[in-house]
Design a protein around this motif. Structure first.
Motif, PDB file in Angstrom:
ATOM      1  N   THR A   1       0.889  -1.235   0.029  1.00 50.87           N
ATOM      2  CA  THR A   1       0.176  -0.085  -0.204  1.00 50.87           C
ATOM      3  C   THR A   1       0.796   1.199   0.141  1.00 50.87           C
ATOM      4  O   THR A   1       1.996   1.096   0.348  1.00 50.87           O
ATOM      5  N   GLU A   2       0.057   2.302  -0.362  1.00 54.44           N
ATOM      6  CA  GLU A   2       0.796   3.783  -0.216  1.00 54.44           C
ATOM      7  C   GLU A   2       1.967   3.727  -1.243  1.00 54.44           C
ATOM      8  O   GLU A   2       2.994   4.349  -1.007  1.00 54.44           O
TER       9      GLU A   2
ATOM     10  N   ASN B   1      -4.675   2.116  -4.712  1.00 53.30           N
ATOM     11  CA  ASN B   1      -4.302   1.745  -3.398  1.00 53.30           C
ATOM     12  C   ASN B   1      -5.309   0.931  -2.386  1.00 53.30           C
ATOM     13  O   ASN B   1      -5.816   1.605  -1.540  1.00 53.30           O
TER      14      ASN B   1
END
Length: 546
Positions: free
Chosen positions: A352-353, A364
């Protein structure tokens, strides 16, 4: 006298020129080159297949009911004109595949004709339901989306006049000023529904349209305009008469709808951002964002508009915009909405991110947000277009309408189409159960209205035996249960808690499914073949690689 008005106001409008008799066609000349069979270089995408039948080999006396079907062969010859199917339905003495019409067919036609709505002495649609035991609410109105299966039934039965009347009346309603509270809607918005009010004292008939001001949540119908374009193409394809689509008013109506959808804004995706309740699922079901139903209908409507728009100055501008949008939408949907076992595993392992153009998890998505049921639901072979994809949100629910339209419009590749059918067969109990077919899963609600879409998808993918099995399930219950609106329960065993009886879409959906199995050439009205020039280079895994 007759009047046209929205819920907010009533006015009179002379639209009589739309009722003029269309010019006659030289059918011999038209048959030499079918309406949809122009090349992409002429700014047309795809053509509808010529569907023929070939008896299955090595059938034996002990074969099950599926052996009664003919094996479907799709002829992709672009020079082969579409030949409208023979008249089908109640008066058909015997089907093409050699069995007597089911007794339900006659009952269904009687019920469908009782639902007809007349305006100035002409049929203009069918009401939603004829259930006198319940409060009418808005079930006494003609809904655009609900009328589509009714329209197809009449077209397949050689009765196109009611469809033409409906197209013109809804076009007339589109031209009216539309306001909800003090806010004015876009000019191209089509009504969700309309009704005819009769005043015997004044000898007047008034058309009253609902553009969302009376809907649950006060949401305008995004799908109505798409269904209108798709139905206009079905009418043209069925009758061979392009004069209706070529009317200046119809051309303008299409351009107004397209203007709403093709306008540029802040979106970074080619999909359409929608509110909850803007389509057939008209209640709060968490489909806000980019629901598969709207995106699939959008894709199909764009492809239909591409062959309906005239090549004049105004039409060419829209054609160019449509072609660009189709390429982008085609790639986006096939790349990011498609889910199979390998892709599910990839999402499960997402980081993620991520930042920059090299990000793998482009939306995301939080892997921990994946629902537990989807891991057991996904078979080794099979896949489907998930319900919604937007930043930090993926809706993994199954939606039948969106996936069936994806097959019919060729938004799905041939491999993806077969994977969707594999999923239905593998998860028959969850997606069909005791009554076809689940509108969505999970949770689940069953709507016989989608029987015609399932049948069309089965025929296009060469699996009519799936449709036959589903229709036989429906025949065991629908008439006995008085054609309910929907069913509840995991298996679709119970008539819906708030379901109306004698629901027109259930009646018409059954009839269209039966007629398509009788004469598969009817599929040409609602099916588009893939244009290879639209096919993007996909780097994702698909279920057919297993």
């Amino acid at each position: 006298m007759d009047t046209l008005c929205t819920v907010a106001e009533c006015n009179e409008c002379d639209f009589s020129k739309l009722s003029e008799k269309p010019r006659s066609l030289n059918m011999d000349r038209e048959r030499q080159r079918s309406f949809d069979e122009r090349s992409l270089s002429e700014l047309s995408i795809g053509f509808s297949p010529r569907v023929m039948t070939r008896s299955a080999d090595n059938a034996n006396a002990n074969a099950n009911a599926n052996a009664n079907f003919s094996r479907l062969v799709i002829d992709h010859n672009p020079d082969a004109p579409f030949s409208p199917g023979r008249r089908s339905g109640f008066n058909t003495p015997r089907s093409l595949i050699g069995y007597e019409p089911h007794p339900m067919v006659g009952e269904a036609w009687d019920a469908l004709r009782r639902s007809l709505v007349y305006f100035r002495g002409k049929p203009v649609g069918t009401i939603a339901a004829l259930d006198s035991s319940e409060e009418e609410l808005n079930y006494d109105q003609v809904f655009v989306r609900d009328f589509v299966p009714s329209a197809l039934a009449f077209l397949m039965n050689g009765e196109p006049e009611i469809v033409k009347n409906f197209i013109l009346k809804t076009l007339r309603l589109q031209s009216w000023e539309k306001k909800i509270d003090r806010f004015q809607l876009g000019e191209g918005v089509m009504p969700a529904s309309f009704k005819v009010l009769h005043d015997p004292i004044r000898n007047t008939e008034t058309l009253i349209a609902d553009f969302g001001e009376s809907a649950i949540g006060r949401v305008a119908p995004v799908d109505s305009g798409f269904w209108w374009i798709i139905l206009l193409r079905a009418y043209t394809k069925s009758t061979g008469d392009s004069s209706l689509a070529e009317l200046p008013e119809c051309q303008k109506g299409m351009r107004l709808i397209l203007s709403l959808c093709l306008s540029e804004g802040f979106d970074t995706f080619p999909t359409l951002l929608c509110a909850d309740g803007c389509c057939m699922i008209d209640r709060r079901m968490g489909v806000y964002g980019y629901p598969i139903e709207i995106q699939a209908l959008f894709f199909m409507a764009l492809r239909c508009a591409l062959v309906l728009l005239k090549q004049d100055d105004e039409g060419k501008e829209f054609v160019e915009r449509i072609v660009k949008r189709l390429h982008a939408l085609n790639y986006h949907m096939r790349s990011y909405f498609w889910l199979d076992l390998k892709q599910l595993n990839d999402i499960y392992r997402y980081k993620t991110e991520e930042y920059s153009h090299t990000a793998v998890n482009k939306f995301n998505v939080i892997p921990d947000s994946l629902p537990e049921w989807v891991f057991d639901f996904m078979p080794i072979r099979g896949g489907y277009f998930i319900g919604n994809v937007s930043p930090a949100k993926m809706d993994f629910r199954w939606f039948a309408l969106g996936n069936c339209i994806a097959i019919l419009s060729s938004l799905a590749t041939e491999e993806q189409s077969n994977a969707i059918m594999d999923l239905i067969e593998s998860r028959w109990e969850e997606l069909v159960g005791e009554m076809p077919i689940k509108i969505f899963f999970l949770p689940s609600a069953t709507g016989a209205v989608l029987l015609w879409l399932l049948t069309a998808a089965c025929i296009k993918t060469g699996r009519p035996q799936i449709a036959r099995r589903a229709i036989e399930l429906a025949e065991s219950r629908l008439l006995k249960d008085s054609w309910p609106e929907y069913y509840d329960g995991k298996l679709g065993r119970y008539i819906g808690k708030q379901a109306r009886k004698f629901q027109t879409w259930s009646i018409a959906g059954y009839l269209v499914a039966k007629m398509m199995l009788e004469d598969p050439s009817h599929l040409g009205m609602i099916s588009l073949e893939e244009d290879k020039q639209l096919k993007p280079l996909l780097r994702r895994s698909h279920s057919w690689t297993f």
